[in-house]
Design an enzyme around this catalytic site. Structure first.
Site, PDB file in Angstrom:
ATOM      1  N   ASN A 107       0.859  -1.194   0.000  1.00  0.00           N
ATOM      2  CA  ASN A 107       0.000   0.000   0.000  1.00  0.00           C
ATOM      3  C   ASN A 107       0.891   1.238   0.000  1.00  0.00           C
ATOM      4  OD1 ASN A 107      -2.431   1.594   0.341  1.00  0.00           O
ATOM      5  ND2 ASN A 107      -1.803   1.904   2.465  1.00  0.00           N
ATOM      6  N   HIS A 109       0.911   5.143   1.243  1.00  0.00           N
ATOM      7  CA  HIS A 109       0.192   6.061   2.128  1.00  0.00           C
ATOM      8  C   HIS A 109       0.904   7.417   2.094  1.00  0.00           C
ATOM      9  CE1 HIS A 109      -2.429   7.331   5.341  1.00  0.00           C
ATOM     10  NE2 HIS A 109      -1.372   7.912   5.888  1.00  0.00           N
ATOM     11  N   ALA A 179       7.686  11.774  -3.866  1.00  0.00           N
ATOM     12  CA  ALA A 179       7.805  10.509  -3.118  1.00  0.00           C
ATOM     13  C   ALA A 179       6.970   9.368  -3.708  1.00  0.00           C
ATOM     14  CB  ALA A 179       7.437  10.746  -1.653  1.00  0.00           C
TER      15      ALA A 179
HETATM   16  C1  GAR Z   1      -2.534   9.005  -3.049  1.00  0.00           C
HETATM   17  O1  GAR Z   1      -2.012  10.170  -2.478  1.00  0.00           O
HETATM   18  C2  GAR Z   1      -2.406   7.832  -2.100  1.00  0.00           C
HETATM   19  O2  GAR Z   1      -1.217   7.858  -1.363  1.00  0.00           O
HETATM   20  C3  GAR Z   1      -3.590   8.049  -1.216  1.00  0.00           C
HETATM   21  O3  GAR Z   1      -4.615   8.476  -2.081  1.00  0.00           O
HETATM   22  C4  GAR Z   1      -4.054   9.127  -3.225  1.00  0.00           C
HETATM   23  C5  GAR Z   1      -4.548   8.439  -4.466  1.00  0.00           C
HETATM   24  O4  GAR Z   1      -4.168   9.109  -5.626  1.00  0.00           O
HETATM   25  N1  GAR Z   1      -3.919   6.851  -0.511  1.00  0.00           N
HETATM   26  C6  GAR Z   1      -4.369   6.826   0.741  1.00  0.00           C
HETATM   27  O5  GAR Z   1      -4.593   7.827   1.393  1.00  0.00           O
HETATM   28  C7  GAR Z   1      -4.586   5.440   1.336  1.00  0.00           C
HETATM   29  N2  GAR Z   1      -4.636   5.502   2.753  1.00  0.00           N
HETATM   30  P1  GAR Z   1      -4.151   8.393  -7.055  1.00  0.00           P
HETATM   31  O6  GAR Z   1      -5.526   7.741  -7.273  1.00  0.00           O
HETATM   32  O7  GAR Z   1      -3.926   9.514  -8.017  1.00  0.00           O
HETATM   33  O8  GAR Z   1      -3.040   7.369  -7.078  1.00  0.00           O
END
Ligand code: GAR
Length: 201
Positions: A107, A109, A179
């Site tokens: 995952n 985060h 990151a």
């Molecule tokens: C990302 O920032 C990811 O790290 C976060 O949601 C966003 C998804 O963006 N995930 C979480 O918060 C999980 N706990 P994306 O759909 O553009 O990849």
């Protein structure tokens, strides 16, 4: 040499999925192959990204569904998936589900775990919390998923500076660029190559 078969689970825009697709095309991800993208939302832009890259997709909505996880498990089985990557997947998987894939679910985060994580901390909320607290450095973490939300073993972590005048949106973008989009493909390659080597022995 058989590449590790990967499923990416998404719920939204899919920029992390895009980073994985680009890594596969660019050779950063060479020990694994994205074989399936599963979305919890039919309108997720991530699905378009997968289709453009000719990756099979499946929509499994959680709302009103009592067989959410069993449908995901059936698809993972059908596609022979060995590694699951949660890339903006906004649903918590049950203990039963994660116990079937020990150290086989990654995952990403958007904070430095153990700060600003756990149940209810996802997406922009994480950046809002970091700004509200007033930390000067945040970042992203890629970790294995276990039965504790955001509690599994950390694979990679990278710090990102907070700037004066940051908004949650600006900070989210910087954390992604500096990151997440680097760490997630690197961690996926690391774990994929380990699985691939295991298959050869
Ligand atoms: C990302 O920032 C990811 O790290 C976060 O949601 C966003 C998804 O963006 N995930 C979480 O918060 C999980 N706990 P994306 O759909 O553009 O990849």
């Amino acid at each position: 040499m058989l590449k590790t078969r990967i499923a990416v689970l998404v719920s939204g825009g899919g920029t992390n999925l895009q980073a994985l697709i680009d890594a596969q095309h660019g050779g950063v991800l060479q020990s694994g192959e994205i074989c399936l993208v599963i979305s919890t939302r039919a309108d997720a832009y991530a699905l378009k990204r997968a289709e453009k890259a000719s990756i099979p997709t499946l929509v499994v909505e959680r709302r009103g569904s009592d067989d959410f996880e069993s449908r995901i498990l059936a698809a993972l089985e059908q596609y022979g998936i060995e590694l699951i990557v949660l890339a903006g997947f906004m649903s918590i998987l049950s203990k039963d589900f994660v116990s079937k894939y020990p150290e086989r679910i990654l995952n990403v985060h958007p904070s430095l775990i153990p700060s600003f994580c756990g149940e209810g901390m996802y997406g922009l909320r994480v950046h809002e919390a970091a700004l509200a607290y007033g930390v000067k450095v945040t970042g992203a973490t890629v970790h294995f998923v276990n039965e504790i939300p955001d509690g599994g073993r950390i694979v990679y972590q990278k710090g990102v500076e907070i700037m004066d005048g940051d908004t949650p949106e600006l900070l989210q973008r910087r954390v992604m660029e500096q990151a997440e989009w680097k760490l997630l493909p690197a961690a996926t390659e690391l774990v994929s190559s380990g699985i691939m080597k295991g298959k050869k022995e």
